[in-house]
Enzyme design. Structure first.
Site, PDB file in Angstrom:
ATOM      1  N   SER A  60      -9.663   3.211   1.267  1.00  0.00           N
ATOM      2  CA  SER A  60      -8.261   3.320   1.671  1.00  0.00           C
ATOM      3  C   SER A  60      -7.329   2.220   1.170  1.00  0.00           C
ATOM      4  CB  SER A  60      -8.158   3.421   3.193  1.00  0.00           C
ATOM      5  OG  SER A  60      -6.819   3.501   3.601  1.00  0.00           O
ATOM      6  N   SER A  98     -10.301   0.084   7.184  1.00  0.00           N
ATOM      7  CA  SER A  98      -9.661   0.075   5.865  1.00  0.00           C
ATOM      8  C   SER A  98      -9.003  -1.236   5.457  1.00  0.00           C
ATOM      9  CB  SER A  98      -8.626   1.202   5.785  1.00  0.00           C
ATOM     10  OG  SER A  98      -9.252   2.449   5.893  1.00  0.00           O
ATOM     11  N   LYS A 132       0.842  -1.198   0.000  1.00  0.00           N
ATOM     12  CA  LYS A 132       0.000   0.000   0.000  1.00  0.00           C
ATOM     13  C   LYS A 132       0.877   1.249   0.000  1.00  0.00           C
ATOM     14  CE  LYS A 132      -3.782   2.110   2.709  1.00  0.00           C
ATOM     15  NZ  LYS A 132      -4.694   1.918   3.862  1.00  0.00           N
TER      16      LYS A 132
END
Length: 451
Positions: free
Chosen positions: A147, A171, A78
């Protein structure tokens, strides 16, 4: 065969070590699927040459392969984790092209264990709420879960077997539910946060999304802190009182105050599953009302979250025209919160964590909804979900991809006492062995989506 979905990490590494597949086969799978499904926009940064160079480095340490838990496994990262080889932009135009120059501790742990950073996945701006460009693999008109959505989509499509994610509210659990994958949120404090975007000190958690239930343990083992150098976590995780004690599994089914706003099809699916579990003589399932303990969780969370955002993003706030409306609104609210109110919310969080810890001495796990609906239309307001509650209380949680409605997946959430991660994994293994939950996620979503 979908290599990264149908095979677990353990099976893939065994195939590599035996010579039945090559590192090049893994590269080809990741690169070809990245190209095939590029329209879903899950990569923020992806560089084939950097990917290949990491695999070349693995050949140089072939004599150490037997010790590598994640040998050759490509992991999506991420875009809030520092990485040496790709930019860390945090979903913000303000930080476009930023080079951190180092790897976050958790990324370093993956590389140490023989894993490979496949690429940086799309995140919401500063990992908060603004809708990003990633598309839901099941229906491009539906949200993928904001997210950590890039990580969820990449895993759902089989581009990587797992991807790092973060959770401050929901998230990990939400995109896992909306994209039909496993989402694991470890106990607060078990995974190091060095080199990761900070939004809220007492809420930020690091976890991951994965396509196979058997991947949860090896990834957690690779990224979590362990050993005597971390005495508090070591003692807690090793505590026999935080493990299954044998006999019937003690299960608390908790609707929470969110239940009434959930869609009817979610409630019916959950209740049918609970009734199935109740028929199993090895499971002791009780519906428990704990709303008196958790009823103000969203208010407490909002106070801590918004005040923290106002503090940590005061510099970005100076360029408010480059910040999303939702982020500006949360910061504005945070600026109005008095320090006494913030400190009181932190004290209440600590108090409720202690209350929940006492409650879970009588149960092994909590079952609840993952999300109040399947994925809503892009731009439509999402309903509140109980994942925020369990995150506030520092529990370990997993969203299990179990249900669907009109072709859209949604999950059930299973949580356990803080530092009882291995108990939770053992319970998942038991449910999978009994056939109640799937071993891996839907292998068809990529083909259908591409069509």
């Amino acid at each position: 065969m979908r290599l990264f979905i149908e095979n677990s990490i353990g099976e893939i590494t065994a195939l590599l070590k035996s010579g039945e597949i090559r590192l090049e086969d893994i590269i080809d799978e990741c690169v070809s699927l990245s190209e095939r499904y590029c329209k879903y926009k899950f990569w923020k940064s992806f560089d084939t040459e950097i990917l290949k160079s990491q695999y070349q480095n693995l050949y140089s340490i072939k004599d150490k392969w037997k010790d590598k838990k994640l040998l050759g496994i490509p992991i999506g990262v991420k875009d809030v984790f520092n990485t040496r080889d790709l930019p860390t932009q945090m979903g913000s135009v303000i930080w476009e092209g930023f080079e951190a120059g180092n790897d976050a501790r958790v990324v370093g742990n993956i590389l140490y264990n023989g894993g490979v950073m496949a690429g940086k996945t799309v995140t919401a701006e500063f990992a908060v709420h603004a809708l990003n460009e990633t598309l839901n693999p099941y229906n491009i008109e539906r949200t993928p879960g904001t997210s950590s959505s890039g990580s969820a989509a990449a895993v759902a499509l089989g581009v990587v077997p797992a991807a790092l994610a973060t959770q401050t509210a929901g998230s990990i659990i939400r995109p896992a539910s909306f994209c039909g994958v496993y989402g694991y949120k470890p106990s607060f404090g078990t995974v190091p946060r060095t080199g990761v975007l900070k939004t809220t000190d007492s809420l930020d958690s690091i976890g991951f999304l994965t396509s196979n239930i058997d991947n949860i343990r090896p990834i957690f083992d690779a990224i979590s802190v362990h050993g005597l150098d971390y005495p508090y976590v070591y003692e807690a995780v090793s505590d026999p009182r935080r493990k299954h004690r044998g006999g019937k599994w003690r299960i608390a089914f908790v609707k929470t105050y969110i239940w009434d706003q959930a869609e009817q099809y979610v409630k019916e699916a959950i209740m049918d599953f609970i009734m199935t579990l109740k028929q199993d003589q090895e499971l002791d399932v009780k519906e428990v009302d704990i709303d008196n303990m958790i009823h103000d969780s969203h208010k407490i969370h909002e106070t801590i979250y918004d005040k923290s955002l106002a503090y940590y993003f005061k510099n970005e706030r100076l360029e408010k025209d480059k910040v999303s409306d939702v982020m500006n609104q949360m910061i504005e609210h945070g600026e109005m919160i008095e320090i006494e109110e913030y400190m009181n919310a932190l004290a209440l969080q600590t108090e409720k964590c202690c209350q929940m810890d006492l409650f879970l001495q009588n149960y092994d796990v909590i079952l609840s909804i993952s999300t109040s609906s399947a994925a809503v239309k892009r731009g439509q307001k999402e309903l509140d979900d109980p994942s925020l509650i369990w995150n506030l209380l520092h529990l370990c949680s997993v969203s299990v991809p179990l249900f669907s409605h009109e072709g859209l997946p949604f999950g059930i959430q299973i949580s356990a006492r803080q530092y009882s991660d291995y108990l939770l994994m053992d319970f998942l293994a038991e449910l999978c062995k009994k056939g109640y939950i799937p071993r891996h996620t839907n292998t068809k979503v990529g083909e259908e989506g591409a069509a």
